[in-house]
Scaffold this motif. Structure first.
Motif, PDB file in Angstrom:
ATOM      1  N   SER A   1      41.504  -8.221  52.105  1.00 48.50           N
ATOM      2  CA  SER A   1      40.767  -8.078  53.366  1.00 48.50           C
ATOM      3  C   SER A   1      41.691  -8.223  54.563  1.00 48.50           C
ATOM      4  O   SER A   1      41.642  -7.441  55.516  1.00 48.50           O
ATOM      5  N   VAL A   2      42.543  -9.237  54.526  1.00 52.41           N
ATOM      6  CA  VAL A   2      43.469  -9.485  55.638  1.00 52.41           C
ATOM      7  C   VAL A   2      44.455  -8.324  55.792  1.00 52.41           C
ATOM      8  O   VAL A   2      44.722  -7.857  56.900  1.00 52.41           O
ATOM      9  N   GLU A   3      44.969  -7.831  54.672  1.00 49.94           N
ATOM     10  CA  GLU A   3      45.910  -6.711  54.719  1.00 49.94           C
ATOM     11  C   GLU A   3      45.220  -5.447  55.222  1.00 49.94           C
ATOM     12  O   GLU A   3      45.824  -4.633  55.931  1.00 49.94           O
ATOM     13  N   TRP A   4      43.948  -5.273  54.870  1.00 49.69           N
ATOM     14  CA  TRP A   4      43.193  -4.109  55.342  1.00 49.69           C
ATOM     15  C   TRP A   4      43.040  -4.159  56.853  1.00 49.69           C
ATOM     16  O   TRP A   4      43.181  -3.136  57.539  1.00 49.69           O
ATOM     17  N   LEU A   5      42.753  -5.339  57.384  1.00 44.06           N
ATOM     18  CA  LEU A   5      42.621  -5.487  58.840  1.00 44.06           C
ATOM     19  C   LEU A   5      43.938  -5.170  59.554  1.00 44.06           C
ATOM     20  O   LEU A   5      43.955  -4.515  60.599  1.00 44.06           O
ATOM     21  N   ARG A   6      45.041  -5.628  58.988  1.00 48.67           N
ATOM     22  CA  ARG A   6      46.346  -5.343  59.583  1.00 48.67           C
ATOM     23  C   ARG A   6      46.642  -3.845  59.547  1.00 48.67           C
ATOM     24  O   ARG A   6      47.190  -3.280  60.502  1.00 48.67           O
ATOM     25  N   SER A   7      46.257  -3.212  58.444  1.00 49.18           N
ATOM     26  CA  SER A   7      46.467  -1.768  58.330  1.00 49.18           C
ATOM     27  C   SER A   7      45.599  -1.013  59.333  1.00 49.18           C
ATOM     28  O   SER A   7      46.024   0.000  59.896  1.00 49.18           O
ATOM     29  N   LEU A   8      44.387  -1.502  59.561  1.00 50.39           N
ATOM     30  CA  LEU A   8      43.501  -0.860  60.539  1.00 50.39           C
ATOM     31  C   LEU A   8      44.097  -0.932  61.940  1.00 50.39           C
ATOM     32  O   LEU A   8      44.048   0.045  62.698  1.00 50.39           O
ATOM     33  N   LYS A   9      44.670  -2.072  62.284  1.00 51.01           N
ATOM     34  CA  LYS A   9      45.306  -2.200  63.598  1.00 51.01           C
ATOM     35  C   LYS A   9      46.462  -1.203  63.739  1.00 51.01           C
ATOM     36  O   LYS A   9      46.625  -0.563  64.781  1.00 51.01           O
ATOM     37  N   LYS A  10      47.260  -1.064  62.693  1.00 51.53           N
ATOM     38  CA  LYS A  10      48.368  -0.110  62.723  1.00 51.53           C
ATOM     39  C   LYS A  10      47.851   1.319  62.866  1.00 51.53           C
ATOM     40  O   LYS A  10      48.436   2.138  63.582  1.00 51.53           O
ATOM     41  N   ALA A  11      46.746   1.618  62.185  1.00 51.36           N
ATOM     42  CA  ALA A  11      46.162   2.957  62.264  1.00 51.36           C
ATOM     43  C   ALA A  11      45.699   3.277  63.678  1.00 51.36           C
ATOM     44  O   ALA A  11      45.919   4.379  64.190  1.00 51.36           O
ATOM     45  N   LEU A  12      45.075   2.308  64.322  1.00 44.49           N
ATOM     46  CA  LEU A  12      44.568   2.524  65.677  1.00 44.49           C
ATOM     47  C   LEU A  12      45.709   2.649  66.683  1.00 44.49           C
ATOM     48  O   LEU A  12      45.633   3.438  67.631  1.00 44.49           O
ATOM     49  N   ILE A  13      46.767   1.877  66.483  1.00 42.00           N
ATOM     50  CA  ILE A  13      47.949   2.003  67.353  1.00 42.00           C
ATOM     51  C   ILE A  13      48.560   3.379  67.198  1.00 42.00           C
ATOM     52  O   ILE A  13      48.900   4.047  68.189  1.00 42.00           O
ATOM     53  N   LEU A  14      48.673   3.840  65.950  1.00 40.21           N
ATOM     54  CA  LEU A  14      49.228   5.168  65.692  1.00 40.21           C
ATOM     55  C   LEU A  14      48.345   6.253  66.301  1.00 40.21           C
ATOM     56  O   LEU A  14      48.848   7.208  66.905  1.00 40.21           O
ATOM     57  N   LEU A  15      47.056   6.090  66.167  1.00 42.74           N
ATOM     58  CA  LEU A  15      46.108   7.085  66.664  1.00 42.74           C
ATOM     59  C   LEU A  15      46.155   7.221  68.187  1.00 42.74           C
ATOM     60  O   LEU A  15      46.058   8.323  68.725  1.00 42.74           O
ATOM     61  N   HIS A  16      46.323   6.101  68.859  1.00 39.84           N
ATOM     62  CA  HIS A  16      46.276   6.115  70.325  1.00 39.84           C
ATOM     63  C   HIS A  16      47.658   6.141  70.986  1.00 39.84           C
ATOM     64  O   HIS A  16      47.753   6.152  72.209  1.00 39.84           O
ATOM     65  N   SER A  17      48.693   6.122  70.174  1.00 38.29           N
ATOM     66  CA  SER A  17      50.032   6.190  70.745  1.00 38.29           C
ATOM     67  C   SER A  17      50.349   7.616  71.185  1.00 38.29           C
ATOM     68  O   SER A  17      49.707   8.577  70.746  1.00 38.29           O
ATOM     69  N   GLN A  18      51.345   7.740  72.021  1.00 39.54           N
ATOM     70  CA  GLN A  18      51.734   9.063  72.500  1.00 39.54           C
ATOM     71  C   GLN A  18      52.284   9.878  71.342  1.00 39.54           C
ATOM     72  O   GLN A  18      53.124   9.452  70.581  1.00 39.54           O
ATOM     73  N   LYS A  19      51.783  11.074  71.194  1.00 40.78           N
ATOM     74  CA  LYS A  19      52.208  11.945  70.114  1.00 40.78           C
ATOM     75  C   LYS A  19      53.391  12.787  70.522  1.00 40.78           C
ATOM     76  O   LYS A  19      54.117  13.286  69.725  1.00 40.78           O
TER      77      LYS A  19
END
Length: 232
Positions: free
Chosen positions: A214-232
């Protein structure tokens, strides 16, 4: 030229393009990047990175990620999964570290998000129920079990990490002895839009299933959102 569909990977086709071998999928991922427009050779007398003039010995190369024309000294090979490249492909030195960081996300964190993990949800009518949360195959939504409405990844407006000391709260098993070595309970508060309205929900790690997952999933979700909203 397209190759036949791989029977072990339905919906995926290997395609030979002038830019390299690519895996083309019927279902686009939320994290896919569109091909950049390449700078024209005739309009690039110098390297777009170091400004060295091109010549018979200093040849032009196009970065597959940003489209700039660069020299050999300013180019490298790196994985570019976000554009479907099967093998490491030519990119500029500026894009190379970004490509490698993104590849680490694709190889580790994205697989974890799709596999899913269990959580207590703050908006649940029954605090004792744990919900399976996982990313949809196209990575556009967080699918939640037991009839809970899914969350659109693009509609997540804000993420806040919440932590409490010890094993108290949702992360505490009744009857379990608290230890001085207990780690912090990490939860994630999501602010998102659903049906035009802003909603808040907190995901707290599982008690009856794997808390580590669960904890690792939450950390992965944060990384996903950072990647999604970062400048492409």
């Amino acid at each position: 030229m397209a190759q036949p569909e791989d029977p072990e990977q339905p919906g995926k086709i290997l395609q030979h393009t002038r830019r390299g071998l690519k895996m083309v999928t019927e279902e686009k991922s939320l994290f896919d990047l569109n091909e950049p427009i390449w700078h024209a050779d005739e309009k690039s007398p110098i390297c777009d990175r170091c400004s060295a003039p091109f010549s018979f010995t200093r040849r032009r190369h196009h970065c597959r990620r940003c489209g700039l024309v660069v020299c050999t000294d300013c180019s490298d090979k790196a994985p570019l999964t976000r554009m479907g490249y099967v093998d490491p492909t030519l990119v500029c030195n500026t894009c190379a570290p970004t490509c490698r960081s993104e590849e680490e996300f694709f190889q580790n964190h994205l697989k974890q998000l799709v596999a899913g993990a269990y959580f207590h949800l703050s908006d649940s009518p029954d605090p004792g129920v744990e919900y399976l949360c996982k990313l949809s195959p196209d990575h556009n939504q967080i699918i939640i079990s037991d009839g809970h409405l899914p969350i659109n990844m693009k509609q997540i407006l804000e993420v806040k990490t919440l932590s409490t000391e010890g094993d108290g709260g949702a992360g505490h098993e009744p009857g379990r002895k608290r230890s001085s070595s207990s780690t912090k309970n990490i939860s994630l508060e999501l602010l998102y839009k659903s049906g035009g309205l802003e909603q808040k929900m907190t995901l707290s790690p599982s008690v009856s299933h794997s808390r580590k997952a669960s904890v690792e999933w939450l950390r992965s979700l944060k990384k996903a959102l950072i990647l999604l909203h970062s400048q492409k």
